[in-house]
Structure formats: structure tokens, C-alpha cells
Design a protein around this motif. Structure first.
Motif, mmCIF file in Angstrom:
data_model
loop_
_atom_site.group_PDB
_atom_site.id
_atom_site.type_symbol
_atom_site.label_atom_id
_atom_site.label_comp_id
_atom_site.label_asym_id
_atom_site.label_seq_id
_atom_site.Cartn_x
_atom_site.Cartn_y
_atom_site.Cartn_z
ATOM 1 N N GLN A 1 -31.732 -36.697 -69.870
ATOM 2 C CA GLN A 1 -31.619 -35.565 -70.777
ATOM 3 C C GLN A 1 -32.501 -34.409 -70.329
ATOM 4 O O GLN A 1 -33.701 -34.570 -70.151
ATOM 5 C CB GLN A 1 -32.024 -36.011 -72.196
ATOM 6 C CG GLN A 1 -31.755 -34.992 -73.258
ATOM 7 C CD GLN A 1 -30.270 -34.802 -73.522
ATOM 8 O OE1 GLN A 1 -29.490 -35.742 -73.408
ATOM 9 N NE2 GLN A 1 -29.881 -33.611 -73.864
ATOM 10 N N LEU A 2 -31.904 -33.238 -70.133
ATOM 11 C CA LEU A 2 -32.651 -31.996 -69.967
ATOM 12 C C LEU A 2 -32.732 -31.373 -71.354
ATOM 13 O O LEU A 2 -31.711 -31.047 -71.954
ATOM 14 C CB LEU A 2 -31.926 -31.058 -68.999
ATOM 15 C CG LEU A 2 -32.038 -31.417 -67.534
ATOM 16 C CD1 LEU A 2 -30.984 -30.684 -66.719
ATOM 17 C CD2 LEU A 2 -33.419 -31.091 -67.016
ATOM 18 N N ARG A 3 -33.924 -31.239 -71.870
ATOM 19 C CA ARG A 3 -34.103 -30.801 -73.253
ATOM 20 C C ARG A 3 -34.454 -29.325 -73.326
ATOM 21 O O ARG A 3 -35.225 -28.822 -72.518
ATOM 22 C CB ARG A 3 -35.187 -31.627 -73.920
ATOM 23 C CG ARG A 3 -34.844 -33.120 -73.989
ATOM 24 C CD ARG A 3 -35.966 -33.924 -74.590
ATOM 25 N NE ARG A 3 -36.435 -33.378 -75.831
ATOM 26 C CZ ARG A 3 -35.991 -33.748 -77.041
ATOM 27 N NH1 ARG A 3 -35.092 -34.695 -77.134
ATOM 28 N NH2 ARG A 3 -36.482 -33.192 -78.123
ATOM 29 N N SER A 4 -33.920 -28.644 -74.323
ATOM 30 C CA SER A 4 -34.183 -27.211 -74.477
ATOM 31 C C SER A 4 -35.632 -26.924 -74.852
ATOM 32 O O SER A 4 -36.125 -25.835 -74.611
ATOM 33 C CB SER A 4 -33.243 -26.606 -75.525
ATOM 34 O OG SER A 4 -33.471 -27.207 -76.779
ATOM 35 N N ASP A 5 -36.323 -27.911 -75.423
ATOM 36 C CA ASP A 5 -37.710 -27.696 -75.830
ATOM 37 C C ASP A 5 -38.725 -28.164 -74.783
ATOM 38 O O ASP A 5 -39.918 -28.206 -75.054
ATOM 39 C CB ASP A 5 -37.987 -28.377 -77.172
ATOM 40 C CG ASP A 5 -37.771 -29.891 -77.129
ATOM 41 O OD1 ASP A 5 -37.259 -30.409 -76.117
ATOM 42 O OD2 ASP A 5 -38.094 -30.545 -78.133
ATOM 43 N N ASP A 6 -38.270 -28.482 -73.579
ATOM 44 C CA ASP A 6 -39.166 -28.918 -72.514
ATOM 45 C C ASP A 6 -39.986 -27.723 -72.025
ATOM 46 O O ASP A 6 -39.420 -26.712 -71.610
ATOM 47 C CB ASP A 6 -38.369 -29.527 -71.366
ATOM 48 C CG ASP A 6 -39.233 -30.187 -70.310
ATOM 49 O OD1 ASP A 6 -40.376 -29.731 -70.077
ATOM 50 O OD2 ASP A 6 -38.765 -31.153 -69.688
ATOM 51 N N GLU A 7 -41.292 -27.853 -72.070
ATOM 52 C CA GLU A 7 -42.167 -26.748 -71.653
ATOM 53 C C GLU A 7 -42.058 -26.438 -70.162
ATOM 54 O O GLU A 7 -42.484 -25.387 -69.708
ATOM 55 C CB GLU A 7 -43.620 -27.054 -72.010
ATOM 56 C CG GLU A 7 -44.168 -28.277 -71.295
ATOM 57 C CD GLU A 7 -45.528 -28.715 -71.801
ATOM 58 O OE1 GLU A 7 -46.285 -29.247 -70.985
ATOM 59 O OE2 GLU A 7 -45.819 -28.527 -72.988
ATOM 60 N N ASN A 8 -41.458 -27.329 -69.394
ATOM 61 C CA ASN A 8 -41.303 -27.127 -67.954
ATOM 62 C C ASN A 8 -39.981 -26.471 -67.563
ATOM 63 O O ASN A 8 -39.708 -26.321 -66.370
ATOM 64 C CB ASN A 8 -41.435 -28.472 -67.226
ATOM 65 C CG ASN A 8 -42.812 -29.063 -67.392
ATOM 66 O OD1 ASN A 8 -43.808 -28.385 -67.196
ATOM 67 N ND2 ASN A 8 -42.867 -30.318 -67.776
ATOM 68 N N ASN A 9 -39.163 -26.074 -68.533
ATOM 69 C CA ASN A 9 -37.845 -25.524 -68.212
ATOM 70 C C ASN A 9 -37.898 -24.286 -67.328
ATOM 71 O O ASN A 9 -37.044 -24.113 -66.467
ATOM 72 C CB ASN A 9 -37.050 -25.226 -69.484
ATOM 73 C CG ASN A 9 -36.386 -26.464 -70.035
ATOM 74 O OD1 ASN A 9 -36.252 -27.474 -69.355
ATOM 75 N ND2 ASN A 9 -35.981 -26.399 -71.287
#
Length: 94
Positions: free
Chosen positions: A66-74
Motif C-alpha cells: 500500500q502506498l498511502r496518501s498520509d505517508d510523510e515520505n511521499n
């Protein structure tokens, strides 16, 4: 755990991920035209936030994580094809 760095494994994944990006977004270019270190977002490839969500969805489905929209590394993950491929190489389950 493999001793190969994510950036090493990323090289093999970049053409495949570039193809996913081109096909998912119906871009008027070939996968080979996506430069490995060019920005994906904004300048460079010119993707917007909706495009990035589409890319995240197809990458998540294809590689089993899962690539999450809330990931600080995006910002880093989607900064270039090379960084996206390195993230996929480090996190893929299939």
C-alpha cells in the motif's frame, strides 16, 4: 534479507514502472521518455495530485503493498522515477 540496495534493484524496475505510469495515465509519450531523475510531480513529467493517486493505485495493485496518501515520505517517494522504483524494490511483496 537481500544485500542488494533498493537503488540497485530499482534499475530493473524503472522500465516496468514507467510503462505502468504511461498506461495508467494515458500519457502521450513512451515509457523510455520518462527520465529516471526528472521530477514526476509538477515540473518534469508534470503530474498533479490526481495523477499521483492513480500511479499509487496501480503500483500498489501490481506490487502488493500500500502506498498511502498520509505517508510523510511521499514527496521523496514520488520525486522521480528512480525514487519510486527504489521504494517499490524495498517494499514489494509480489
Amino acid at each position: 534479507m537481500p544485500s542488494t540496495s533498493p537503488f540497485g534493484a530499482a534499475g530493473a524496475l524503472m522500465p516496468e514502472i514507467a510503462e505502468l505510469i504511461v498506461s495508467a495515465l494515458n500519457l502521450d509519450m513512451t515509457p523510455e521518455q520518462i527520465e529516471a531523475d526528472a521530477p514526476l510531480f509538477g515540473e518534469g513529467l508534470g503530474l498533479d495530485s490526481i495523477d499521483i493517486l492513480e500511479v499509487a493505485l496501480v503500483v500498489s495493485k501490481r506490487y502488493g503493498f500500500q502506498l498511502r496518501s498520509d505517508d510523510e515520505n511521499n514527496v521523496r517517494i514520488f520525486s522521480s522515477l528512480r525514487h519510486l522504483a527504489a521504494h517499490v524494490a524495498a517494499n514489494r511483496t509480489k
